[in-house]
Design a protein around this motif. Structure first.
Motif, PDB file in Angstrom:
ATOM      1  N   ASP A   1      -9.355   2.508 123.929  1.00 33.74           N
ATOM      2  CA  ASP A   1      -8.511   1.331 125.182  1.00 33.74           C
ATOM      3  C   ASP A   1      -7.823   0.850 124.699  1.00 33.74           C
ATOM      4  OD1 ASP A   1      -8.245   3.964 127.092  1.00 33.74           O
ATOM      5  OD2 ASP A   1     -11.007   2.928 127.706  1.00 33.74           O
ATOM      6  N   LYS A   2      -8.936  -0.403 123.659  1.00 35.86           N
ATOM      7  CA  LYS A   2      -8.738  -1.200 122.895  1.00 35.86           C
ATOM      8  C   LYS A   2      -7.501  -1.382 122.230  1.00 35.86           C
ATOM      9  CE  LYS A   2      -9.478  -5.595 121.811  1.00 35.86           C
ATOM     10  NZ  LYS A   2      -9.949  -7.214 121.619  1.00 35.86           N
ATOM     11  N   LEU A   3      -6.912  -0.691 121.267  1.00 38.73           N
ATOM     12  CA  LEU A   3      -6.352  -0.291 121.013  1.00 38.73           C
ATOM     13  C   LEU A   3      -5.300  -0.268 121.227  1.00 38.73           C
ATOM     14  CD1 LEU A   3      -4.670   0.123 118.021  1.00 38.73           C
ATOM     15  CD2 LEU A   3      -5.465   2.398 117.583  1.00 38.73           C
ATOM     16  N   LEU A   4      -5.132   0.423 122.698  1.00 40.12           N
ATOM     17  CA  LEU A   4      -3.271   0.183 122.962  1.00 40.12           C
ATOM     18  C   LEU A   4      -2.969   0.119 123.929  1.00 40.12           C
ATOM     19  CD1 LEU A   4      -4.125   4.606 124.598  1.00 40.12           C
ATOM     20  CD2 LEU A   4      -2.818   3.644 122.581  1.00 40.12           C
ATOM     21  N   ASP A   5      -4.373  -0.863 124.808  1.00 36.70           N
ATOM     22  CA  ASP A   5      -3.534  -2.521 125.468  1.00 36.70           C
ATOM     23  C   ASP A   5      -3.372  -3.489 124.473  1.00 36.70           C
ATOM     24  OD1 ASP A   5      -5.589  -1.192 127.786  1.00 36.70           O
ATOM     25  OD2 ASP A   5      -6.718  -3.131 127.419  1.00 36.70           O
ATOM     26  N   VAL A   6      -3.580  -3.443 122.981  1.00 34.06           N
ATOM     27  CA  VAL A   6      -2.582  -4.239 122.207  1.00 34.06           C
ATOM     28  C   VAL A   6      -1.543  -4.034 122.237  1.00 34.06           C
ATOM     29  CG1 VAL A   6      -2.608  -5.087 119.923  1.00 34.06           C
ATOM     30  CG2 VAL A   6      -4.707  -5.413 121.160  1.00 34.06           C
ATOM     31  N   CYS A   7      -1.198  -1.960 122.210  1.00 32.48           N
ATOM     32  CA  CYS A   7      -0.091  -1.850 121.439  1.00 32.48           C
ATOM     33  C   CYS A   7       0.699  -1.805 122.952  1.00 32.48           C
ATOM     34  CB  CYS A   7      -0.236  -0.236 121.254  1.00 32.48           C
ATOM     35  SG  CYS A   7      -1.194   0.374 119.588  1.00 32.48           S
ATOM     36  N   SER A   8       0.409  -1.805 123.938  1.00 29.68           N
ATOM     37  CA  SER A   8       1.518  -1.640 124.819  1.00 29.68           C
ATOM     38  C   SER A   8       2.215  -3.203 125.395  1.00 29.68           C
ATOM     39  CB  SER A   8       0.258  -1.273 126.524  1.00 29.68           C
ATOM     40  OG  SER A   8      -0.705  -2.636 126.728  1.00 29.68           O
ATOM     41  N   GLU A   9       1.359  -4.427 124.759  1.00 24.60           N
ATOM     42  CA  GLU A   9       1.810  -5.318 124.543  1.00 24.60           C
ATOM     43  C   GLU A   9       3.616  -5.730 124.002  1.00 24.60           C
ATOM     44  OE1 GLU A   9      -0.500  -9.143 124.184  1.00 24.60           O
ATOM     45  OE2 GLU A   9      -2.213  -7.828 124.294  1.00 24.60           O
ATOM     46  N   TYR A  10       3.513  -4.621 123.022  1.00 25.40           N
ATOM     47  CA  TYR A  10       4.213  -4.717 122.468  1.00 25.40           C
ATOM     48  C   TYR A  10       5.588  -3.889 121.921  1.00 25.40           C
ATOM     49  CZ  TYR A  10       1.886  -8.752 121.043  1.00 25.40           C
ATOM     50  OH  TYR A  10       1.182 -10.055 120.588  1.00 25.40           O
ATOM     51  N   ILE A  11       4.745  -2.316 122.177  1.00 25.57           N
ATOM     52  CA  ILE A  11       5.684  -0.904 122.827  1.00 25.57           C
ATOM     53  C   ILE A  11       5.322  -0.558 124.033  1.00 25.57           C
ATOM     54  CG2 ILE A  11       5.972  -0.910 119.652  1.00 25.57           C
ATOM     55  CD1 ILE A  11       4.037   0.815 120.562  1.00 25.57           C
ATOM     56  N   PRO A  12       6.731  -0.350 123.980  1.00 25.77           N
ATOM     57  CA  PRO A  12       6.788   1.132 125.464  1.00 25.77           C
ATOM     58  C   PRO A  12       5.299   2.120 125.147  1.00 25.77           C
ATOM     59  CG  PRO A  12       8.736   0.077 125.400  1.00 25.77           C
ATOM     60  CD  PRO A  12       7.592  -0.078 124.145  1.00 25.77           C
ATOM     61  N   LEU A  13       4.241   2.403 125.231  1.00 30.51           N
ATOM     62  CA  LEU A  13       3.602   3.219 125.335  1.00 30.51           C
ATOM     63  C   LEU A  13       4.140   5.023 125.423  1.00 30.51           C
ATOM     64  CD1 LEU A  13      -0.054   2.480 126.504  1.00 30.51           C
ATOM     65  CD2 LEU A  13       1.026   1.872 124.420  1.00 30.51           C
ATOM     66  N   THR A  14       5.525   4.923 126.263  1.00 33.63           N
ATOM     67  CA  THR A  14       5.951   6.081 126.245  1.00 33.63           C
ATOM     68  C   THR A  14       7.194   6.097 124.684  1.00 33.63           C
ATOM     69  OG1 THR A  14       8.543   4.479 126.430  1.00 33.63           O
ATOM     70  CG2 THR A  14       7.002   5.951 129.273  1.00 33.63           C
ATOM     71  N   LEU A  15       6.784   5.547 123.893  1.00 33.43           N
ATOM     72  CA  LEU A  15       7.118   4.967 122.436  1.00 33.43           C
ATOM     73  C   LEU A  15       6.276   6.637 122.143  1.00 33.43           C
ATOM     74  CD1 LEU A  15       8.581   2.493 121.763  1.00 33.43           C
ATOM     75  CD2 LEU A  15      10.215   5.178 122.081  1.00 33.43           C
ATOM     76  N   ILE A  16       4.402   6.912 122.612  1.00 29.68           N
ATOM     77  CA  ILE A  16       3.769   7.211 121.463  1.00 29.68           C
ATOM     78  C   ILE A  16       3.784   8.671 121.939  1.00 29.68           C
ATOM     79  CG2 ILE A  16       0.786   6.941 121.089  1.00 29.68           C
ATOM     80  CD1 ILE A  16       1.768   4.710 120.890  1.00 29.68           C
ATOM     81  N   GLY A  17       4.058   9.014 120.823  1.00 34.01           N
ATOM     82  CA  GLY A  17       3.802  10.555 120.844  1.00 34.01           C
ATOM     83  C   GLY A  17       3.086  11.339 120.169  1.00 34.01           C
TER      84      GLY A  17
END
Length: 188
Positions: free
Chosen positions: A153-169
């Motif tokens: 969750d913390k990793l995805l929180d960090v990622c969501s600040e910089y990339i759209p999570l819709t790009l996570i495949g």
């Protein structure tokens, strides 16, 4: 010739020598330049987790590109660097970045070097999720340790600040799962 020259690699000391040299050529030509470095050059210079990098992933500010190209050619010759030692292909993945979070790495008289904050770099590594021999996995591991990221969750929180999570495949999800395992966590 040392091992790095034979392989076309640039270690931290060589990178710093190159930036010193670039600054001197810029000064001679009365040119100011701001460069943002990414990827392996950041991991080599800032995090000391790589012995060397093959290229400098970077973006230049607007400048006199004809003069800059001449300076880069002189630098390539002076340090016996391979073609592609300056790599501006990072511009393409940067189009997916929601925001840039840069900080100053080093300031010379005519050259300013910026780098993305660790959080942005981590998000970019997760998005890339390239298989070996790319160093994305090792880099992401180091960055998670540095940022004290212990949960998915913390990793995805960090990622969501910089990339759209819709790009996570699928590739990125598997990357995250194995990253968690290597860090000693269950990130299913």
């Amino acid at each position: 010739m040392d091992m790095f020259n034979n392989l076309g690699l640039m270690d931290k000391n060589k990178l710093l020598e190159i930036f010193d040299y670039l600054n001197e050529r810029l000064k001679e030509n009365q040119l100011q330049l701001e460069i943002t470095i990414y990827g392996g050059s950041v991991m080599t210079m800032v995090y000391d987790n790589r012995p060397a990098t093959r290229d400098i992933d970077c973006v230049f500010t607007e400048t006199n590109f004809k003069l800059l190209d001449n300076i880069l050619d002189l630098t390539k010759f002076a340090f016996n660097l391979s073609d592609g030692w300056i790599n501006e292909e990072i511009r393409e993945p940067l189009k997916s970045i929601l925001k840039e979070d840069k900080e100053t790495y080093k300031i010379y008289s005519n050259l300013k070097i910026l780098k993305p904050k660790a959080e942005q770099l981590l998000a970019m590594k997760i998005l890339a999720a390239r298989p070996e021999p790319a160093k994305d996995f090792i880099d992401a591991y180091i960055l998670c340790k540095d940022l004290n990221i212990t949960t998915k969750d913390k990793l995805l929180d960090v990622c969501s600040e910089y990339i759209p999570l819709t790009l996570i495949g699928i590739r990125q999800m598997n990357f995250i799962k194995y990253l968690g395992e290597d860090l000693g966590y269950d990130w299913e």
